[in-house]
Scaffold this motif. Structure first.
Motif, mmCIF file in Angstrom:
data_model
loop_
_atom_site.group_PDB
_atom_site.id
_atom_site.type_symbol
_atom_site.label_atom_id
_atom_site.label_comp_id
_atom_site.label_asym_id
_atom_site.label_seq_id
_atom_site.Cartn_x
_atom_site.Cartn_y
_atom_site.Cartn_z
ATOM 1 N N HIS A 125 0.942 -1.129 0.141
ATOM 2 C CA HIS A 125 0.125 0.037 0.013
ATOM 3 C C HIS A 125 0.925 1.146 0.064
ATOM 4 C CE1 HIS A 125 -3.131 2.938 1.418
ATOM 5 N NE2 HIS A 125 -3.918 2.092 0.720
ATOM 6 N N SER A 126 0.314 2.149 -0.678
ATOM 7 C CA SER A 126 1.203 3.688 -0.880
ATOM 8 C C SER A 126 1.376 4.230 0.678
ATOM 9 C CB SER A 126 0.533 4.430 -1.498
ATOM 10 O OG SER A 126 -0.781 4.838 -1.157
ATOM 11 N N ASP A 127 0.452 4.209 1.511
ATOM 12 C CA ASP A 127 0.571 4.314 2.842
ATOM 13 C C ASP A 127 1.858 3.768 3.563
ATOM 14 O OD1 ASP A 127 -1.256 6.264 2.683
ATOM 15 O OD2 ASP A 127 -2.637 5.221 3.780
ATOM 16 N N HIS A 128 2.157 2.437 3.291
ATOM 17 C CA HIS A 128 3.365 1.558 3.799
ATOM 18 C C HIS A 128 4.338 2.109 3.316
ATOM 19 C CE1 HIS A 128 5.352 -2.441 4.225
ATOM 20 N NE2 HIS A 128 5.776 -1.681 5.097
ATOM 21 N N LYS B 5 5.489 4.928 2.124
ATOM 22 C CA LYS B 5 5.828 6.382 2.850
ATOM 23 C C LYS B 5 6.525 6.006 3.954
ATOM 24 C CE LYS B 5 1.907 8.617 0.505
ATOM 25 N NZ LYS B 5 0.483 9.401 0.782
ATOM 26 N N GLN B 6 6.291 5.081 4.709
ATOM 27 C CA GLN B 6 6.964 4.847 5.969
ATOM 28 C C GLN B 6 8.410 3.946 5.978
ATOM 29 O OE1 GLN B 6 4.064 2.968 8.641
ATOM 30 N NE2 GLN B 6 2.397 4.276 8.048
#
Length: 163
Positions: free
Chosen positions: A8-11, A13-14
């Motif tokens: 996932h793109s949110d993952h 980013k981290q």
């Protein structure tokens, strides 16, 4: 074959640099006398390198079973570019001489593919991509002279590129 799961793109980013490299970077594409392959769940793309030096290389029918079909290109198409010395790609018994910076499109349904270098001292390096296909188009060699480049974008927006 390496298999890369989509994230996932949110993952993403981290992730730090090491994490991004682990998830997205493929460091080894060309290995002498081997076919490398990475399957990415992002768009179900397969990519890799084929570097025949001493022996011809080929996609085996067993590879197709990995994808739930009888042979690799039963439901896929493939495009390759040679970034090495001259080589020959044989598609269902038809040889295509592919020089440096030349490309070959192989349509869905091609069953037998083999790859050989013309000169072992300057081996061919075929970089390829394969994606799912729903229609079969004829296999076709493409040279630099046949390309019709188009320059788009503006340097001021750091978006100038030639396609």
């Amino acid at each position: 074959m390496q298999i890369r799961q989509s994230i996932h793109s949110d993952h993403a980013k981290q992730l730090d640099t090491q994490g991004l490299r682990r998830e997205f970077l493929v460091e080894e594409i060309f290995t002498p006398d081997q076919l490398t392959m990475t399957y990415s769940h992002i768009d179900r793309i397969v990519f890799g390198g084929i570097m025949p030096v001493q022996d011809p290389l080929a996609f085996s029918d067993a590879l197709g079973k990995t994808f739930g079909v009888s042979y690799f290109l039963e439901r896929r198409e493939l495009g390759l570019i040679n970034i090495g010395g001259p080589g020959v790609v044989v598609v269902d018994g038809i040889p295509f001489e592919i020089g440096n910076a030349e490309a070959l499109y192989v349509g869905q349904g091609a069953r037998e593919l083999s790859f050989v270098s013309v000169d072992a001292m300057q081996p061919a390096k075929f970089y390829y991509n394969s994606a799912p296909a729903h229609v079969s188009f004829p296999t076709r060699k493409v040279t630099q002279a046949q390309a019709s480049p188009s320059t788009l974008g503006e340097a001021a927006t750091s978006n100038r590129r030639t396609i």
